[in-house]
Write a protein that holds these residues in place. Structure first.
Motif, mmCIF file in Angstrom:
data_model
loop_
_atom_site.group_PDB
_atom_site.id
_atom_site.type_symbol
_atom_site.label_atom_id
_atom_site.label_comp_id
_atom_site.label_asym_id
_atom_site.label_seq_id
_atom_site.Cartn_x
_atom_site.Cartn_y
_atom_site.Cartn_z
ATOM 1 N N THR A 1 37.849 43.701 45.494
ATOM 2 C CA THR A 1 38.750 44.831 44.959
ATOM 3 C C THR A 1 38.404 45.305 43.696
ATOM 4 O OG1 THR A 1 40.483 44.002 46.497
ATOM 5 C CG2 THR A 1 41.223 45.430 44.739
ATOM 6 N N ALA A 2 38.115 44.252 42.727
ATOM 7 C CA ALA A 2 37.861 44.780 41.412
ATOM 8 C C ALA A 2 36.432 45.618 41.515
ATOM 9 C CB ALA A 2 37.676 43.408 40.615
ATOM 10 N N GLY A 3 35.702 45.393 42.161
ATOM 11 C CA GLY A 3 34.486 46.244 42.264
ATOM 12 C C GLY A 3 34.731 47.646 42.559
ATOM 13 N N ARG A 4 35.613 47.608 43.825
ATOM 14 C CA ARG A 4 36.020 49.042 44.390
ATOM 15 C C ARG A 4 36.556 49.946 43.071
ATOM 16 N NH1 ARG A 4 36.076 49.356 50.326
ATOM 17 N NH2 ARG A 4 35.471 47.257 51.202
ATOM 18 N N LEU A 5 37.669 49.128 42.457
ATOM 19 C CA LEU A 5 38.278 50.106 41.613
ATOM 20 C C LEU A 5 37.275 50.273 40.543
ATOM 21 C CD1 LEU A 5 41.455 47.588 41.147
ATOM 22 C CD2 LEU A 5 41.281 49.914 42.067
ATOM 23 N N ALA A 6 36.272 49.431 40.230
ATOM 24 C CA ALA A 6 35.314 50.067 39.160
ATOM 25 C C ALA A 6 34.440 51.312 39.763
ATOM 26 C CB ALA A 6 34.407 48.697 38.820
ATOM 27 N N ASP A 7 34.215 51.212 40.853
ATOM 28 C CA ASP A 7 33.419 52.547 41.424
ATOM 29 C C ASP A 7 34.209 53.598 41.310
ATOM 30 O OD1 ASP A 7 31.468 51.003 42.417
ATOM 31 O OD2 ASP A 7 32.193 50.642 44.350
ATOM 32 N N ARG A 8 35.588 53.574 41.478
ATOM 33 C CA ARG A 8 36.678 54.680 41.460
ATOM 34 C C ARG A 8 37.000 55.227 39.776
ATOM 35 N NH1 ARG A 8 40.906 52.830 46.190
ATOM 36 N NH2 ARG A 8 39.291 52.654 47.653
ATOM 37 N N GLY A 9 36.188 54.689 38.775
ATOM 38 C CA GLY A 9 36.546 54.837 37.537
ATOM 39 C C GLY A 9 37.565 54.272 36.755
ATOM 40 N N TYR A 10 38.103 52.985 37.437
ATOM 41 C CA TYR A 10 39.380 52.314 36.885
ATOM 42 C C TYR A 10 38.734 51.202 36.343
ATOM 43 C CZ TYR A 10 41.957 55.511 39.718
ATOM 44 O OH TYR A 10 42.507 56.687 40.469
ATOM 45 N N GLY A 11 37.518 51.150 35.905
ATOM 46 C CA GLY A 11 37.006 49.874 35.083
ATOM 47 C C GLY A 11 38.004 49.226 33.834
ATOM 48 N N PRO A 12 38.007 50.386 32.818
ATOM 49 C CA PRO A 12 38.803 49.934 31.803
ATOM 50 C C PRO A 12 40.094 49.576 32.109
ATOM 51 C CG PRO A 12 37.495 52.034 31.594
ATOM 52 C CD PRO A 12 37.336 51.677 33.019
ATOM 53 N N THR A 13 40.748 50.341 32.929
ATOM 54 C CA THR A 13 42.259 49.726 33.255
ATOM 55 C C THR A 13 42.143 48.419 34.018
ATOM 56 O OG1 THR A 13 42.692 52.073 33.875
ATOM 57 C CG2 THR A 13 44.139 50.513 34.670
ATOM 58 N N THR A 14 41.127 48.118 35.009
ATOM 59 C CA THR A 14 41.134 46.815 35.434
ATOM 60 C C THR A 14 40.932 45.754 34.462
ATOM 61 O OG1 THR A 14 40.094 47.854 37.371
ATOM 62 C CG2 THR A 14 39.637 45.809 37.481
ATOM 63 N N THR A 15 39.952 46.109 33.532
ATOM 64 C CA THR A 15 39.801 44.908 32.550
ATOM 65 C C THR A 15 41.331 44.565 31.852
ATOM 66 O OG1 THR A 15 37.269 45.848 32.300
ATOM 67 C CG2 THR A 15 38.410 44.326 30.460
ATOM 68 N N ALA A 16 41.854 45.780 31.347
ATOM 69 C CA ALA A 16 42.860 45.651 30.491
ATOM 70 C C ALA A 16 44.109 44.996 31.504
ATOM 71 C CB ALA A 16 43.715 47.295 30.258
ATOM 72 N N VAL A 17 44.440 45.049 32.749
ATOM 73 C CA VAL A 17 45.258 44.720 33.504
ATOM 74 C C VAL A 17 44.610 42.998 33.603
ATOM 75 C CG1 VAL A 17 46.053 44.104 35.873
ATOM 76 C CG2 VAL A 17 46.015 46.379 34.957
ATOM 77 N N GLY A 18 43.567 42.770 33.565
ATOM 78 C CA GLY A 18 42.779 41.398 33.821
ATOM 79 C C GLY A 18 43.247 40.606 32.597
ATOM 80 N N VAL A 19 42.968 41.083 31.409
ATOM 81 C CA VAL A 19 43.380 40.528 29.931
ATOM 82 C C VAL A 19 44.842 40.089 29.933
ATOM 83 C CG1 VAL A 19 43.508 40.936 27.548
ATOM 84 C CG2 VAL A 19 41.188 41.413 28.925
ATOM 85 N N VAL A 20 45.687 41.018 30.331
ATOM 86 C CA VAL A 20 47.046 40.927 30.173
ATOM 87 C C VAL A 20 47.603 39.629 31.196
ATOM 88 C CG1 VAL A 20 49.364 41.914 30.853
ATOM 89 C CG2 VAL A 20 47.542 43.174 29.640
ATOM 90 N N VAL A 21 46.997 39.822 32.350
ATOM 91 C CA VAL A 21 47.170 38.786 33.496
ATOM 92 C C VAL A 21 46.737 37.281 32.809
ATOM 93 C CG1 VAL A 21 46.949 37.998 35.631
ATOM 94 C CG2 VAL A 21 47.369 40.338 35.317
ATOM 95 N N LEU A 22 45.754 37.450 32.380
ATOM 96 C CA LEU A 22 45.048 35.995 31.973
ATOM 97 C C LEU A 22 46.009 35.482 30.634
ATOM 98 C CD1 LEU A 22 42.431 34.146 31.564
ATOM 99 C CD2 LEU A 22 42.016 35.662 29.645
ATOM 100 N N ILE A 23 46.391 36.170 29.808
ATOM 101 C CA ILE A 23 47.253 35.885 28.788
ATOM 102 C C ILE A 23 48.865 35.337 29.482
ATOM 103 C CG2 ILE A 23 48.818 36.156 26.699
ATOM 104 C CD1 ILE A 23 46.303 38.360 26.120
ATOM 105 N N ALA A 24 49.486 36.312 30.396
ATOM 106 C CA ALA A 24 50.319 35.847 31.042
ATOM 107 C C ALA A 24 50.382 34.540 31.904
ATOM 108 C CB ALA A 24 50.910 37.074 31.940
#
Length: 408
Positions: free
Chosen positions: A270-293
């Motif tokens: 799913t992360a790969g598909r989002l990156a293909d659609r141009g949501y790579g920066p957003t996916t990374t940001a969400v990942g970092v927030v979830v990592l901390i939470a």
């Protein structure tokens, strides 16, 4: 650019899935010994420390392969290289499976670990074969196989040991790897090396050139390393928490809790598909927030198994979201140097994992689960800083193809 890619063959879904299976077999083989150490000690008449050293041997061998073998993916035809490495890794597994003493097992473990980096040749190969708009999906699918292989390896090793002894998993793995390697040779297209006529020494020297030339290779590499360090803090200490009151779980139960991470591994696609659609920066940001939470949930998991499972699932999802977008970005920096870029990135990533494990053990010694959770959250905060630095770089970095260094 000095290197030019040939016409790209179509990467069919069955071939992509087969590559995912291959990466899972290769990477998972390095984790078979971890739940079998007691059985190995008794069967081979050796000491606990000697048996445990096979874990270190597997890790060190894999790290050496990342540095010295993966860059060959730009120098040699990738299909031939990946299949050859898989055959060599299968030989190492077979030696381990028929080892009469601990010395032979150590040798087999070293061979299997060194050549199991076939997995890290296949990942950039998938990115090369896929169309640009489907690169993230291809990388995510293959990485899902790799991550699931790692997560299932310990459980499968324990199950097979119940039926045929500790060596069974090594023998089964060797046979499976040979079969899959032959299948890969038949279904994967041939490829042309992208590094031209460079010598092996020049290929290795170009790793430093790539690090100097691409700032985002540095930031994304460090982001991956810090994120994996945070997760390794958890994996290096969770058995201490779960085996003690109030949880009091046994080894099998702890292993089953660990399987919660499979859901996170499957999310890599799913992360790969989002990156293909141009949501790579957003996916990374969400990942970092979830990592901390996730460390908040894990802190509550000190007294609640439910919250621990929630936190473990969240931290795996976060790591994979960050990792897959990292790979998608670095593979786009220089298409003719993808294997070398992957070598730099994965070596950095691996160092992060090892550092996190060591720091996690220290945190537990000093302050037990509270110290572990504080350390994990602090590393998550460092990941957030690196993400912010990388975001700024992305806004002013020139087009990657305008300054390819693949021919240096």
């Amino acid at each position: 650019m000095l290197g030019t890619m040939p016409a790209r063959p179509t990467l069919a879904s069955p071939a992509l899935l087969l590559m995912a299976v291959a990466t899972g077999l290769c990477a998972g083989g390095n984790y078979f010994n971890q739940p079998l150490l007691e059985s190995i000690t008794e069967a081979l008449g050796t000491t606990h420390s000697a048996a445990a050293s096979t874990v270190t041997i597997a890790q060190v061998s894999y790290a050496l392969g990342l540095m010295f073998l993966v860059p060959l993916g730009d120098m040699l035809p990738q299909r031939r290289l990946a299949v050859t490495l898989m055959f060599a890794a299968a030989a190492g597994q077979a030696i381990s499976g028929f080892a009469p003493n601990i010395g032979v097992l150590m040798a087999g473990t070293a061979i299997a670990g060194l050549f199991s980096v076939a997995a890290q040749v296949l990942v950039p190969f998938a990115a090369t074969l896929a169309a640009p708009e489907r690169r993230g999906r291809a990388v995510g699918t293959v990485m899902s196989g790799l991550l699931v292989g790692i997560l299932l390896a310990r459980s499968i090793a324990g199950i097979l040991a119940e039926f045929g002894g500790w060596s069974t998993v090594y023998r089964v793995s060797a046979g499976a790897m040979v079969i899959v390697a032959i299948a890969l040779w038949r279904v994967l297209p041939a490829s042309t090396p992208t590094a031209g006529q460079q010598s092996y020494g020049a290929i290795l020297r170009s790793l430093a050139t790539l690090v100097r030339t691409y700032p985002r290779l540095r930031t994304r590499g460090l982001l991956g390393a810090i994120s994996y360090a945070s997760v390794s803090v958890l994996f290096s200490t969770m058995a201490f928490l779960l085996s003690a009151p109030p949880h009091g779980l046994g080894e099998l139960e702890i292993g089953l809790v660990g399987l919660a991470g499979v859901a996170g591994a499957l999310a890599a696609n799913t992360a790969g598909r989002l990156a293909d659609r141009g949501y790579g920066p957003t996916t990374t940001a969400v990942g970092v927030v979830v990592l901390i939470a996730s460390w908040g949930a894990l802190a509550a998991g000190g007294s609640s198994l439910w919250w621990f499972v929630v936190g473990m699932l969240a931290i795996d999802l976060a790591l994979n979201a960050i990792h897959i977008t990292n790979q998608n970005i670095i593979y786009g920096l220089d298409p003719d140097a993808r294997s070398r870029l992957n070598s730099v990135y994965m070596t950095t990533y691996f160092v992060g994992a090892a550092s996190g494990s060591a720091l996690g053990a220290l945190a537990w010694t000093l302050a037990e689960w509270t110290g572990v959770c504080i350390l994990g959250a602090l590393l998550g905060g460092c990941a957030a800083v690196l993400w912010w630095i990388d975001l700024r770089l992305s806004r002013r970095e020139p087009s990657p193809t305008s300054r390819s260094v693949s021919g240096t």
